[in-house]
Each structure stands twice: as C-alpha cells, then as structure tokens.
Design a protein around this motif. Structure first.
Motif, PDB file in Angstrom:
ATOM      1  N   LYS A   1      51.259  59.154  21.997  1.00  0.00           N
ATOM      2  CA  LYS A   1      51.983  59.792  22.899  1.00  0.00           C
ATOM      3  C   LYS A   1      52.770  60.538  23.243  1.00  0.00           C
ATOM      4  O   LYS A   1      53.211  61.191  24.167  1.00  0.00           O
TER       5      LYS A   1
ATOM      6  N   GLU B   1      49.363  50.807  23.202  1.00  0.00           N
ATOM      7  CA  GLU B   1      49.754  50.609  22.970  1.00  0.00           C
ATOM      8  C   GLU B   1      50.276  52.552  23.977  1.00  0.00           C
ATOM      9  O   GLU B   1      50.301  53.111  24.997  1.00  0.00           O
TER      10      GLU B   1
ATOM     11  N   HIS C   1      51.781  53.355  27.634  1.00  0.00           N
ATOM     12  CA  HIS C   1      52.499  54.497  27.937  1.00  0.00           C
ATOM     13  C   HIS C   1      51.570  55.553  29.403  1.00  0.00           C
ATOM     14  O   HIS C   1      52.902  56.417  29.002  1.00  0.00           O
TER      15      HIS C   1
END
Length: 500
Positions: free
Chosen positions: A208, A260, A264
């Motif tokens: 991320k 995830e 993101h």
C-alpha cells in the motif's frame, strides 16, 4: 433437473489502453488449479479472488513454466524458459533431470546476464517494487537479490518460509533452527531469526505504501506471497476461521491480501489504470494429503510435468479494459506475462536473446476466444518431458515427485523414477485432463508427426544457460548472516529490528 451452461465471452469492440498503465503481479505459492472457490473448491474461502474473476478474466488453461519454485519464478521474471536462465542443477544420479531450487547456502542465482521485467520497466520510467518470496538467489554481496535485478525496493524472505516454522503449526520460528529464517530490506538483513506470524499484514502495508508513494507515476509491483506453501500457517486473525483447516486459513489470508490491494487501488482511483494478475508458481503439494493443495480434475501435482504440476489458476483484473465475467480457454503461460507487460506499457523487448512469451493483449482486451498460443513445452530441469499442441499432449518422459503412498496414483510418487516413453504417450486434454487414457498412435499418426516436427524445431532453438543451482554452494561462506564475522553460521546469526 439443473442445466449447467458454460460459455466463453467474445468481445469484438476494441478498447483504449491507458498510456503506461500500472502493473501488479500477485503470485501464490503452491496454490493448485482446484484450490480456489471460483475454480471449484467447495470449502475454500476466497471472496476477493472470486470477485477478481467476476470482474475480470479467468483463465482455464494457464501454465506455469515449471513445476517448482525457483525455475517458475525465473521464467516469470524473464519471459524465458528457465533452462536458458541457469536456474537448474547439473543432472546427477540422485537428480537425473536437474530440476531444483536455490538454498541459502548457494552463492549463485539466476544468471546475471538475464534481464528481468523490472529492469525493462525501470528503464522505461517505471517505479518498481517487490515484497515476499524471491527464490532466485542472494549471492555473496546481494548481487542476485531483487534490489540488484531492477527493483527499486524489496522487503521479504528470499526463500521458502519452511525454516521459519517448526513441525507444529502455527508457531514462531523453531528454536532448533536459529538463524535459518531471515528478512531482507533491499540488500540488508533486518531480522534473523524472524517471527513471521504477522508477515502478511506487513507485506500488505508495504504494498500500500509503495502504491501510494508512486500513485502519480507508472509503477510495477510484484507481491510474492508465501501462502500456501507447506508447512501452512496463518496469523491469529485467520487461524481456525475456515472449514478447510490450516490450508484454508492460509489461503483465506492470501485472499485477504488480494482484497486489500484491490481496495487500495480503488481508493486512489487507480483501478482503471492498473492491470492486476493473480497466478500460482506451480501445482499443489500433494504429500500433505488432506492438509495439502488440490489439483481439481488434473493429474498429480507439484514437481511433475503432468497437468496438475503446471496448470494453474490465473485471473486478470483491469476494470474498464478487461470485460467482466470473461472466461478464456486459450493456452497461456507465465512466460507470456513479460511480453504482454512490455507490449501494454510501450517498453521494448530485449533484442539480443530468445524470448519464449507471447503477447496476450488481444486476448485480454479484444477477444477472449483468441488463440494466441498453440503449443507449450513442459520442462523438468534440462529434460523436455512433454509437449502440448492445441488439445493434444505428448509425454516423452515421465517422473513422479513430491508425493508418496498412500496417494492413490503411483505415477505421482517420489519413488516413481525418470522413465523414457518409447513410444510416447499421447493424450487429448479436452477429453482426458487426468491423462489416464493414452491414444492409439497409429490412429493419430498425423498429429504425432506434427508434434514431433514442432519438438525438433524447438530443440534446435534451445540454448541452455550455465547451471547455477549448487554451482557455488558453501554454507559457511554464503549462508546469509546479519553478523557476517560470527561463527558458526547460521547458528550464531541473530539480529532484530522492530519491523512489525
């Protein structure tokens, strides 16, 4: 009565591909063709990968270039059949084909003359990053690590996580193996031995941060998970959360990582600018029996050149570019990722070497029924074991691996040695994906002639690289140690940073 309708979408409208799109590759470890819910497993919990498939393209005949870790990763990174890259061992009586992986005591790695996709993209103005399992060597000075092979940043365990876990799952690093589990940041060991129970969360955070930091420039990110390699483990968040036991828990955590990353990208409005690909490095580990992976309708698994060893789940996701609910039966491979990425990004392929990949752009963006590849070559070390041509597959050699009794198919066993097939075995994979019923060669004489001609042409074009696995093996000299002057390695190696 329930009627199951199977269809393949054909898209005829062309789409406008963004200039210099981002690319994210997510590599599962030993995830089998039948392990994901979307590929038919009844109890696996993979909602994010299922979502990727709904919103993108699911491949039904996608192949890893190798049936084990290091060679498959060499082909992914270079777009070249792995014997060209030196990622094999000199054949011997104990390892007749030379199929093998790098270990921490190896001083070598994938040949430094090889060019990775990260190097090509970096030269083309891309930011490049990686987390996870590298497994292509370290070297005495880190010259084989990702940070020296085109990646601006690297964080991860360069090898399999096996040494980080004892025989009882899930546990911290085994006290019997201090020093065997080590984490790198770029070319520096930051933790040895490392506690990896929460490693996936750290990998996701690293991913991320990389994406956020480079959101205003083109980027390439490689997320090489350790799940679901044996011995499986999962963080406390995922322990005992699935119906499939520890394997299912590990797979669920891998799926969470995928979700995830997708979320993101969407939160930064980068989803339409980013191609995301999920695939696996090789087939499932069958020696774990019920706690191992699943090859679905295919034969055997990891380590073999039967379909279960190399045919993998693969999902391509790119909102607005790849139509949702797409399915492709076209033959494709990890070899094709290098060529396709270079084509999509406008970079340039190296012109001084053979490239074994094929550009999948048409299949991804225009026509999911396109036949872009009509053949595939199955290698075990330096041996060309089998050749596929359209839906026919010929075995010239067979060998078992990574499996033993009481598994019901003896062909898969470790003890089933290398065997030349004369005459060869011919299968129709559309009719017989389990490779159980060899066809009559007299009836298929013209098919065999075509395949033998293709094989001869391929053999003439094949050049082997210098074998690098085991070439410079010296545990005392090359085993990675954060205290290089201490002795004996790796028992004396100890350092710890607060990376979690």
């Amino acid at each position: 009565m329930c009627l199951l309708v199977f269809f393949t979408l054909k898209i005829t409208e062309s789409v406008e591909i963004p200039s210099k799109p981002n690319v994210v590759l997510i590599y599962g470890d030993d995830v089998g063709y039948g392990d994901l819910n979307v590929y038919g497993h009844p109890t696996s919990w993979t909602p994010n990968l299922d979502r990727m498939a709904r919103e993108g393209l699911r491949m039904l005949q996608f192949y890893s270039a190798a049936p084990i870790c290091s060679p498959s990763r060499a082909s992914l990174m270079t777009g070249r059949l792995y014997p060209r890259t030196g990622v094999y061992r000199s054949p011997s009586s104990t390892n007749p084909t030379g199929l093998d992986v790098f270990s921490p005591g190896d001083g070598g790695g994938m040949l430094l003359s090889e060019i990775t996709v990260a190097q090509v993209l970096k030269e083309h103005g891309y930011a490049t990053g990686m987390v996870g399992k590298w497994h292509l060597g370290i070297g005495e000075q880190g010259e084989y690590l990702p940070h020296s092979r085109g990646f601006d940043s690297y964080f991860g365990l360069p090898f399999t996580q096996s040494a980080c876990l004892s025989d009882i799952n899930p546990v911290p690093p085994s006290p019997d193996h201090p020093g065997y589990c080590f984490l790198y940041r770029n070319s520096t060991i930051v933790s040895q031995p490392a506690d990896i129970r929460d490693l996936d969360a750290v990998y996701v955070q690293e991913a991320k941060e990389f994406i956020s930091n480079h959101q205003h420039e083109p980027f390439f990110f490689y997320f090489a998970s350790h799940h679901t390699h044996r011995p499986q483990w999962a963080s406390s968040r995922y322990q005992d959360t699935t119906r499939r036991g520890i394997f299912g828990d590990a797979l669920a955590e891998l799926d969470w990582s995928v979700g995830e990353i997708l979320s993101h990208l969407e939160s930064l409005s980068l989803d339409s600018q980013t191609l995301v690909v999920f695939m696996s490095d090789n087939g499932p580990e069958l020696k774990d029996i019920e706690t191992g992976g699943e090859q679905g309708p295919l034969k055997c698994g990891k380590g073999t050149t039967y379909e279960g060893g190399v045919r993998e789940p693969a999902i391509f996701w790119w909102p607005g570019i790849i139509p949702s609910h797409s399915i492709s039966e076209s033959i494709s491979s990890t070899l094709d990722l290098f060529t396709t990425i270079v084509s999509l990004t406008g970079a340039t392929l190296p012109n001084d070497r053979a490239t074994d990949g094929i550009d999948l752009t048409q299949l991804l963006t225009n026509d999911t029924t396109a036949i872009v590849r009509d053949r595939f070559f199955y290698y075990s070390g330096v041996y060309l074991m089998a050749v596929r041509y359209h839906h026919y597959k010929v075995h010239f050699w067979t060998m078992g691996s990574h499996c033993f009794p009481p598994y019901p198919d003896q062909d898969c066993w470790d003890t089933t040695t290398l065997s030349r097939k004369d005459p060869p075995l011919l299968f129709n994979l559309d009719h017989d994906p389990k490779e159980r019923h060899s066809l009559n060669l007299t009836e298929y004489h013209s098919t065999m002639e075509t395949i033998l001609k293709i094989t001869a042409e391929h053999n003439r074009s094949m050049t082997l690289g210098v074998p690098m696995i085991g070439k410079l093996y010296n545990n005392a000299k090359f085993f990675p140690c954060c205290s290089p002057s201490c002795k004996p390695r790796p028992l004396c190696c100890s350092c710890s940073n607060d990376i979690f």
